[in-house]
Design a protein around this motif. Structure first.
Motif, PDB file in Angstrom:
ATOM      1  N   ARG A 153      -1.459  13.012  29.875  1.00  0.00           N
ATOM      2  CA  ARG A 153      -1.248  14.486  30.202  1.00  0.00           C
ATOM      3  C   ARG A 153      -0.395  15.033  29.078  1.00  0.00           C
ATOM      4  O   ARG A 153      -0.376  16.266  29.016  1.00  0.00           O
ATOM      5  CB  ARG A 153      -0.576  14.599  31.624  1.00  0.00           C
ATOM      6  CG  ARG A 153      -1.795  14.489  32.566  1.00  0.00           C
ATOM      7  CD  ARG A 153      -1.116  14.876  33.890  1.00  0.00           C
ATOM      8  NE  ARG A 153       0.043  14.135  34.353  1.00  0.00           N
ATOM      9  CZ  ARG A 153      -0.034  12.644  34.891  1.00  0.00           C
ATOM     10  NH1 ARG A 153      -1.351  12.112  35.140  1.00  0.00           N
ATOM     11  NH2 ARG A 153       1.002  12.115  35.312  1.00  0.00           N
ATOM     12  N   GLU A 156      -2.437  16.857  26.768  1.00  0.00           N
ATOM     13  CA  GLU A 156      -3.594  17.392  27.786  1.00  0.00           C
ATOM     14  C   GLU A 156      -4.091  18.676  27.027  1.00  0.00           C
ATOM     15  O   GLU A 156      -5.419  19.082  27.058  1.00  0.00           O
ATOM     16  CB  GLU A 156      -3.008  17.848  29.166  1.00  0.00           C
ATOM     17  CG  GLU A 156      -4.177  18.201  29.911  1.00  0.00           C
ATOM     18  CD  GLU A 156      -3.846  18.355  31.295  1.00  0.00           C
ATOM     19  OE1 GLU A 156      -4.454  18.643  32.238  1.00  0.00           O
ATOM     20  OE2 GLU A 156      -2.723  18.249  31.690  1.00  0.00           O
ATOM     21  N   GLN A 160      -8.011  18.945  26.301  1.00  0.00           N
ATOM     22  CA  GLN A 160      -8.663  20.026  26.931  1.00  0.00           C
ATOM     23  C   GLN A 160      -9.545  20.793  26.004  1.00  0.00           C
ATOM     24  O   GLN A 160     -10.838  21.396  26.422  1.00  0.00           O
ATOM     25  CB  GLN A 160      -7.856  20.632  28.058  1.00  0.00           C
ATOM     26  CG  GLN A 160      -8.845  21.545  28.843  1.00  0.00           C
ATOM     27  CD  GLN A 160      -9.448  20.838  29.889  1.00  0.00           C
ATOM     28  OE1 GLN A 160      -8.906  19.894  30.123  1.00  0.00           O
ATOM     29  NE2 GLN A 160     -10.258  21.308  30.567  1.00  0.00           N
ATOM     30  N   CYS A 171     -16.644  12.012  31.332  1.00  0.00           N
ATOM     31  CA  CYS A 171     -15.941  11.541  32.491  1.00  0.00           C
ATOM     32  C   CYS A 171     -15.193  10.438  32.217  1.00  0.00           C
ATOM     33  O   CYS A 171     -15.653   9.474  31.555  1.00  0.00           O
ATOM     34  CB  CYS A 171     -16.785  11.760  33.664  1.00  0.00           C
ATOM     35  SG  CYS A 171     -18.120  10.368  33.253  1.00  0.00           S
ATOM     36  N   HIS A 180     -12.028   9.988  37.704  1.00  0.00           N
ATOM     37  CA  HIS A 180     -10.579  10.195  37.546  1.00  0.00           C
ATOM     38  C   HIS A 180     -10.633  11.636  36.448  1.00  0.00           C
ATOM     39  O   HIS A 180      -9.633  12.316  36.689  1.00  0.00           O
ATOM     40  CB  HIS A 180      -9.638   9.316  36.673  1.00  0.00           C
ATOM     41  CG  HIS A 180      -9.760   8.061  37.483  1.00  0.00           C
ATOM     42  ND1 HIS A 180      -8.672   7.834  38.536  1.00  0.00           N
ATOM     43  CD2 HIS A 180     -10.384   6.896  37.770  1.00  0.00           C
ATOM     44  CE1 HIS A 180      -8.846   6.687  39.078  1.00  0.00           C
ATOM     45  NE2 HIS A 180      -9.825   6.265  38.706  1.00  0.00           N
ATOM     46  N   TYR A 181     -11.587  12.032  35.927  1.00  0.00           N
ATOM     47  CA  TYR A 181     -11.707  13.240  35.239  1.00  0.00           C
ATOM     48  C   TYR A 181     -13.359  13.581  34.757  1.00  0.00           C
ATOM     49  O   TYR A 181     -13.863  12.554  34.611  1.00  0.00           O
ATOM     50  CB  TYR A 181     -10.959  12.922  33.698  1.00  0.00           C
ATOM     51  CG  TYR A 181     -11.403  14.153  32.973  1.00  0.00           C
ATOM     52  CD1 TYR A 181     -10.447  15.230  32.926  1.00  0.00           C
ATOM     53  CD2 TYR A 181     -12.347  14.121  31.812  1.00  0.00           C
ATOM     54  CE1 TYR A 181     -10.779  16.404  32.270  1.00  0.00           C
ATOM     55  CE2 TYR A 181     -12.583  15.316  31.156  1.00  0.00           C
ATOM     56  CZ  TYR A 181     -11.701  16.451  31.296  1.00  0.00           C
ATOM     57  OH  TYR A 181     -12.024  17.534  30.382  1.00  0.00           O
ATOM     58  N   SER A 183     -15.460  16.824  32.749  1.00  0.00           N
ATOM     59  CA  SER A 183     -15.295  17.778  31.858  1.00  0.00           C
ATOM     60  C   SER A 183     -16.053  19.097  32.457  1.00  0.00           C
ATOM     61  O   SER A 183     -16.775  18.790  33.374  1.00  0.00           O
ATOM     62  CB  SER A 183     -16.024  17.524  30.488  1.00  0.00           C
ATOM     63  OG  SER A 183     -17.320  17.255  30.617  1.00  0.00           O
ATOM     64  N   PRO A 194     -16.051  20.654  38.403  1.00  0.00           N
ATOM     65  CA  PRO A 194     -15.616  19.173  38.251  1.00  0.00           C
ATOM     66  C   PRO A 194     -14.344  18.978  39.357  1.00  0.00           C
ATOM     67  O   PRO A 194     -14.438  17.963  39.583  1.00  0.00           O
ATOM     68  CB  PRO A 194     -14.922  19.554  36.786  1.00  0.00           C
ATOM     69  CG  PRO A 194     -15.511  20.702  36.123  1.00  0.00           C
ATOM     70  CD  PRO A 194     -15.767  21.607  37.225  1.00  0.00           C
ATOM     71  N   VAL A 198     -13.723  15.111  41.060  1.00  0.00           N
ATOM     72  CA  VAL A 198     -12.777  14.171  40.891  1.00  0.00           C
ATOM     73  C   VAL A 198     -12.119  13.699  42.049  1.00  0.00           C
ATOM     74  O   VAL A 198     -11.823  14.134  42.755  1.00  0.00           O
ATOM     75  CB  VAL A 198     -11.302  14.960  40.055  1.00  0.00           C
ATOM     76  CG1 VAL A 198     -10.206  14.355  39.818  1.00  0.00           C
ATOM     77  CG2 VAL A 198     -12.088  15.776  38.764  1.00  0.00           C
ATOM     78  N   GLN A 260     -10.374   1.405  32.811  1.00  0.00           N
ATOM     79  CA  GLN A 260     -11.158   2.770  32.933  1.00  0.00           C
ATOM     80  C   GLN A 260     -12.214   2.757  31.914  1.00  0.00           C
ATOM     81  O   GLN A 260     -11.915   2.510  30.796  1.00  0.00           O
ATOM     82  CB  GLN A 260     -10.330   4.105  33.372  1.00  0.00           C
ATOM     83  CG  GLN A 260      -9.368   3.939  34.502  1.00  0.00           C
ATOM     84  CD  GLN A 260      -8.593   4.922  34.818  1.00  0.00           C
ATOM     85  OE1 GLN A 260      -8.364   5.798  33.702  1.00  0.00           O
ATOM     86  NE2 GLN A 260      -8.167   5.272  35.797  1.00  0.00           N
TER      87      GLN A 260
END
Length: 919
Positions: A153, A156, A160, A171, A180-181, A183, A194, A198, A260
Motif C-alpha cells: 500500500r 499504492e 493503481q 488479481c 485479495h485484489y 483490478s 471489484p 475482494v 500469493q
C-alpha cells in the motif's frame, strides 16, 4: 437463398477481434478475415490465392515455416509472445510512430475435415502488445515490492495508476482461491464491481468442469517464481452467461509462508467462437460433400430419398418426417417416410402419393417456395386444415427442394424433442439442395434411357437410310434400311471406310471432301451421290449430314440420313423437260402480253405529253420496263441534222457515246434496222465502237420520211442474242416515239402560230391578255405584287418613213430579241401592237420595276442596229410603269395606268421611264 448456418459462421469469422488466416495444403492463402485486412493493410481480394511464404518471406528466413509443416502433419503449435515478437510483420496501433511491430500470440493448427484428412492450416493471431506492456509494468512493480519490506500500500498510487489502464483483469489470489485484489477492468470484462469479490473465493465463478485445471495451474504458479503456462477456463458473467478466459499467473516475491499469486486473465470468448465457427464450417462442408457423393451414386430416387431423410432426422433429432417430389401432374409423391404406420389413417394419402388437393403445413412451403419453421404450430395460421387422421404436430420444419426458381420437392420433419433452430433449417436446406440435384440427375438419366430406347427403335424400323461414321469416315452403325438397299449386312462393313464400300470411283473424292468439311465444323447442305449395292446396282441417295461434337468441341461422329431418290429423279427429269417447254411457251406469251400492255401505256402517255421534255421522261420510265434485260439509249437528231444527242438511257450505258454524227450509224445511213449479234458480228457502228461487246441493234426513228432520232439496244453479252420478238418490239417502239415527236412538233408549231407574233417571236396580244388575267389573279390570291411595263419605240413613224418598212421590221425584230434576252424566267414579253410592247413582271415591287425598265432603256440605247450595210442610228425607248395593287386592281385599269404613264413619258421628251400616278 444464402445458407443461414454458413452466413452465421462467416459473420463470426469476419467480426472476430483476432486474425484468422487459412491456407490449403500448398500454403496458398484461402481465408483472410477483416481483422487482418485492418491490421495488415491488404484486402482479402489481394491476399486470397497468394502463396503465404511469397507474401511474407520473413516466415521462411526466421525458420517459422517449420511450424506450418508440422501443422500439415497434424500437429498444433502455440507461439506465445515470450518466444518471439511477431509472426507476420504488422504495425501495432498503440505505437505512435506506427513502425514497431505488434507482439503476437499465435496458434498454428491443422485444418482437418470430417474424414480426418488434413486440408490445410488455420492460423489464429492475437494482438497482445498492450498485454505485454502491462505485464512488463506489473513485473517492474512486483520487483519493487519484493525489494522493500513495506506494505504494497506504500506504493499504492503507482500500482493503481498502472492497473486502471489495463484491459485484462489483474488479481491477487491465495492458495484457497480468496481474492485479495481485483483490478477495475473486472467490471468491463465480467460486469462485477471489484469490491464485490475482494475477500471472496474466485472458485465460485469458475465452471465446475474447469475447476481442476485451474487448481492445478494455481498450485504450479505458487511453486514457481517464474509462473506456469497459460490456462483456459470458463467463468460466469453477471448476466449468467459463461465466458472463456485465458489466464497466466506468477508467485509474489518474499511470501514463502503464505504465497500469493498475481494472475492476469483476459476474455478470449470471441476468439474461441471464431475457431469453433471455422471448425463447424469445415466439418459441415466435408460432411455435405461426402453426402453429395453418396447421393449422386444412388441408383433410384427412393434410395436417395431414404438417405436424405435418415440424415435430416439424425441431424435434427426428428422422429417423424418424409421426403417427396412433385410429379408431372404437380402431385406430391412420397419417396421416403418414417415411421410407415403414420400414413395408414391419413385421408389425403394413398400410401404413395398425396393428392393434388393439398392440405397440411407442407402446403404453405410448396405454395410460397420458402422454408417453414414452427415450434408452436398450433398457433400458426399455416397449420390450419390438417387432414383427418394426421398425427399431432408439436414442432414442424419443412424445406423446399428448389432448382432455379422451380420447386421440385421438399423435406418435412416433425416433433423433435427440442425446438428447431435456424441451424437446423440451414442444414436441412443444404440437404434439400443436394437432394434436388440428385432428383434431377435421376430424372434426366431416366429420360435419357427412354430416349435411347426410342431412338434405337426408330433407327431400326425407319425406312430412311441412316449411317453413323467416326470422324475418319469408318462405319460405326448401319440401320436395316441401309442393309436392304445395299445388300450388305452391318457386320460385313463395320469399321470400313464408307467411300471404299459404297461410293462410285468417280464420286469418292466428293464424298471424302464432304467428310473433311464436316470434320472442320462446316455446315453441309443436302447432297446427292450414288451408292453401289452388292449386285453392282447404282442407287442415287439424297443425304443430309451432321457432325456430332464431343465434350472438347471436336467432331466425334458423323451422322448421315438418306433417301433413295433414284426413281423420283427419273420421273422429275421427264417432268422437268415437259414443264420447261410449257413454261417457255407461257413465259413467251406472258412477255408478249406484258410488252403490249406496257407499249399501250407508253403510247397513251406520249399522246398526252405537252413538250419534248415530257416525252423524254415517259421514254426514260417506260423503256426500262419494256426492255428489262437490255441496256438502251434514245438519241434525238439536232435541228441542224449535224449530230445526235442522248436524251434517255438505262442499264449499262456508261461506255456509250452521248453525242455522235449521223454518218457513224449504219441504221441511219441505210434508213432501217441494223442488228449486230454473234457469231457473225457484221458491220459495227462507229458510235458503238470495239470496246462495247455483245449483241446490239440500232433502229432509226422516222417521221414523215425523215429521221428524227435513233433507238439503240444492247444485250451486254457476247453469248446472248436479241430474239426476233425483241427486234420487232424495238421497231414498234421507235415508230410510236417518232409519231409522238412528230405530233408534238406539229402541235408546237400550231400553238406558236396562235400565241406568237410572227415578226418578233414574242407572245401576241391575245396571249398577253390571258397571261395578265392569270398572273393578276395569282398575285391577288397570294398577296403579291405584279409589275406591268409598256414600251414604245421613239419616232418609229419617222424611222419607217426614212428607212422603209423593211428596216422598221428589222428594228422590231431586234427589239423582240432584246426583250427575250433581258427578262427573267417567268416574266412574259409581248408585242402589244405596232411599235408598242408589254412586259409582265410577277412579284416585282414598284421600285424594282422602275429600276429594270431604266436599265433596259439604257442598254437598248447603246445597241447599234444595222440594215442594208448601214447603221440605223441610236434608237431610244419610252417606258410606262404600273404595279398591282398600288395603281390598279384589274387588268383593264392596270393597262390604262401603264399606257397613261407611257404617254407622259413621250410628252416629257421621250427616252425616259415614267411611273403611273395614283388613282
Amino acid at each position: 437463398m444464402m445458407d443461414l448456418e454458413q452466413a452465421a459462421n462467416r459473420s463470426v469469422l469476419e467480426q472476430a477481434p483476432i486474425g484468422i488466416l487459412t491456407t490449403d495444403e500448398a500454403l496458398r492463402i484461402t481465408g483472410w478475415n477483416r481483422w487482418l485486412e485492418t491490421r495488415g493493410g491488404l484486402s482479402s481480394a489481394q491476399m486470397v490465392g497468394c502463396l503465404l511464404l511469397e507474401v511474407y518471406p520473413t516466415i521462411r528466413s526466421r525458420g517459422l515455416d517449420r511450424y506450418y509443416r508440422n501443422a500439415l502433419g497434424g500437429r498444433a503449435i502455440f507461439l506465445s509472445q515470450r518466444l518471439h515478437n511477431h509472426l507476420l510483420p504488422m504495425p501495432s496501433p498503440i505505437f505512435q510512430n506506427g513502425m514497431d511491430c505488434m507482439q503476437q500470440s499465435v496458434r498454428i493448427s491443422p485444418l482437418v475435415a470430417n474424414n480426418h484428412q488434413v486440408q490445410g492450416t488455420v492460423t489464429i493471431i492475437e494482438d497482445v502488445t498492450e498485454r505485454v506492456i502491462q505485464e512488463a509494468k506489473l513485473r517492474e512493480l512486483l520487483i519493487k515490492l519484493a525489494a522493500t519490506e513495506e506494505s504494497p500500500r506504500l506504493d499504492e498510487s503507482h500500482f493503481q495508476s498502472i492497473l486502471e489502464h489495463t484491459t485484462d483483469i489483474i488479481c491477487i489470489v491465495d492458495a484457497e482461491g480468496t481474492l485479495h485484489y481485483v483490478s477495475p477492468s473486472m467490471e468491463q470484462n465480467l460486469g462485477y464491481q471489484p469490491a464485490e469479490w475482494v475477500g471472496r473465493n474466485i472458485f465460485h465463478l469458475i465452471h465446475a468442469d474447469d475447476l481442476p485445471t485451474v487448481l492445478k495451474s494455481l498450485t504450479a504458479n505458487q511453486d514457481s517464481a517464474m509462473g506456469g503456462s497459460p490456462v483456459k477456463y470458463r467463468i460466469r458473467h453477471r448476466d449468467g452467461t459463461w465466458r472463456t478466459h485465458e489466464a497466466a499467473g506468477r508467485r509474489m516475491a518474499n511470501q514463502a509462508a503464505d504465497p500469493q499469486v498475481v494472475i492476469s486473465t483476459r476474455d478470449i470468448s470471441m476468439r474461441e467462437e471464431a475457431q469453433r465457427a471455422l471448425a463447424r464450417e469445415v466439418a459441415d462442408k466435408s460432411a455435405l460433400a461426402q453426402l453429395s457423393t453418396a447421393l449422386l451414386s444412388e441408383a433410384t430416387i427412393d434410395e436417395i430419398s431414404r438417405d436424405l431423410l435418415a440424415h435430416a432426422q439424425q441431424l435434427t433429432e426428428s422422429p417423424h418426417g418424409f421426403v417427396g417430389y412433385l410429379d408431372e401432374h404437380s402431385k406430391l409423391v412420397i419417396s421416403a417416410k418414417t415411421p410407415n404406420d403414420i400414413w395408414e389413417n391419413c385421408s389425403v394419402s394413398d400410401g404413395k402419393t398425396i393428392f393434388a388437393k393439398r392440405n397440411g403445413l407442407w402446403t404453405w412451403v410448396l405454395d410460397h417456395h420458402r422454408p417453414l419453421l414452427s415450434n408452436q404450430p398450433q398457433n400458426d395460421p399455416s397449420s390450419a386444415g390438417l387432414p383427418t387422421g394426421h398425427i399431432p404436430i408439436q414442432r414442424f420444419l419443412s424445406v423446399p427442394a428448389v432448382i432455379g426458381d422451380k420447386v421440385v420437392g421438399l423435406i418435412s420433419l416433425a416433433n423433435s424433442p427440442r425446438d428447431y433452430s435456424e441451424h437446423d433449417e440451414a442444414i436441412v436446406a443444404r440437404l434439400a439442395t443436394i437432394g434436388a440435384i440428385a432428383f434431377q440427375n435421376r430424372q434426366v438419366e431416366t429420360a435419357l434411357r427412354e430416349e435411347r430406347n426410342f431412338v434405337k427403335a426408330v433407327f431400326d424400323t425407319t425406312g430412311v437410310l441412316v449411317v453413323v461414321l467416326d470422324r475418319e469416315g469408318h462405319i460405326e452403325r448401319l440401320n436395316r434400311a441401309c442393309e436392304r438397299t445395299t445388300g450388305y449386312s452391318f457386320e460385313e462393313v463395320r469399321g470400313k471406310l464408307v467411300w471404299d464400300v459404297f461410293a462410285l470411283p468417280e464420286e469418292r473424292e466428293r464424298v471424302l471432301s464432304v467428310i473433311q468439311q464436316l470434320q472442320n465444323g462446316q455446315s453441309i447442305p443436302e447432297i446427292e451421290h450414288h451408292w453401289v449395292s452388292r449386285s453392282g446396282e447404282q442407287r442415287l441417295i439424297a443425304w443430309s449430314n451432321t457432325a456430332l461434337m464431343g465434350d472438347l468441341g471436336q467432331v466425334r461422329y458423323i451422322i448421315g440420313t438418306g433417301i433413295d431418290v433414284t426413281e423420283r429423279r427419273k420421273t422429275e427429269q421427264a417432268l422437268q423437260a415437259s414443264t420447261k417447254k410449257l413454261t417457255a411457251w407461257v413465259n413467251e406469251l406472258e412477255t408478249r402480253n406484258r410488252d403490249i400492255t406496257l407499249l399501250n401505256e407508253m403510247t397513251d402517255l406520249l399522246q398526252t405529253c405537252m413538250d419534248v421534255g415530257e416525252v423524254y421522261t415517259v421514254v426514260s420510265q417506260s423503256l426500262p420496263q419494256i426492255f428489262t434485260s437490255e441496256s438502251g439509249t434514245l438519241y434525238i437528231l439536232s435541228e441542224s441534222h449535224n449530230f445526235l444527242e442522248s436524251v434517255a438511257s438505262w442499264g449499262e450505258t456508261e461506255r456509250m457515246e452521248k453525242v455522235f454524227r449521223p454518218q457513224e450509224c449504219w441504221a441511219l445511213r441505210r434508213g432501217r434496222l441494223h442488228v449486230v449479234e454473234p457469231p457473225r458480228m457484221g458491220l459495227q457502228c462507229s458510235h458503238v465502237g470495239p470496246h462495247v461487246g455483245g449483241t446490239y441493234l440500232c433502229m432509226p426513228m422516222m417521221a414523215q420520211g425523215e429521221a428524227v432520232g435513233l433507238l439503240h439496244l444492247a444485250s451486254g453479252s457476247l453469248s446472248s442474242r436479241l430474239a426476233e420478238t425483241k427486234q420487232s418490239l424495238a421497231v414498234t417502239v421507235t415508230e410510236h416515239i417518232a409519231l409522238a415527236l412528230a405530233n408534238l412538233k406539229l402541235r408546237e408549231t400550231l400553238r406558236n402560230q396562235s400565241v406568237r407574233d410572227p415578226l418578233t417571236g414574242l407572245f401576241n396580244r391575245r396571249y398577253m391578255e390571258e397571261s395578265l388575267e392569270r398572273e393578276l389573279s395569282r398575285a391577288n390570291r397570294n398577296g403579291r405584287t405584279l409589275g406591268v411595263v409598256m414600251i414604245d419605240i421613239d419616232h418609229f413613224k419617222h424611222f419607217n418613213d426614212t428607212y422603209g418598212h423593211e428596216a422598221g421590221d428589222t428594228l422590231l425584230r431586234e427589239l423582240g430579241n432584246f426583250l427575250q434576252n433581258n427578262v427573267r424566267e417567268g416574266d412574259i414579253a409581248c408585242r402589244y401592237g405596232g411599235e408598242e410592247f408589254l412586259l409582265i413582271l410577277p412579284e416585282v415591287s414598284m421600285a424594282a420595276t422602275l429600276h429594270r425598265a431604266d436599265q433596259m432603256r439604257e442598254e437598248f440605247k447603246k445597241k447599234t442596229i444595222r440594215y442594208g450595210g448601214q447603221s440605223l442610228g441610236n434608237i431610244t425607248l419610252s417606258f410606262g410603269v404600273a404595279v398591282f395593287p398600288t395603281h390598279a386592281d384589274s387588268v383593264g385599269t392596270l393597262l390604262r395606268m401603264a399606257d397613261q404613264a407611257l404617254y407622259r413619258a413621250k410628252e416629257a421628251g421621250r427616252d425616259r421611264v415614267e411611273p403611273a400616278s395614283h388613282q
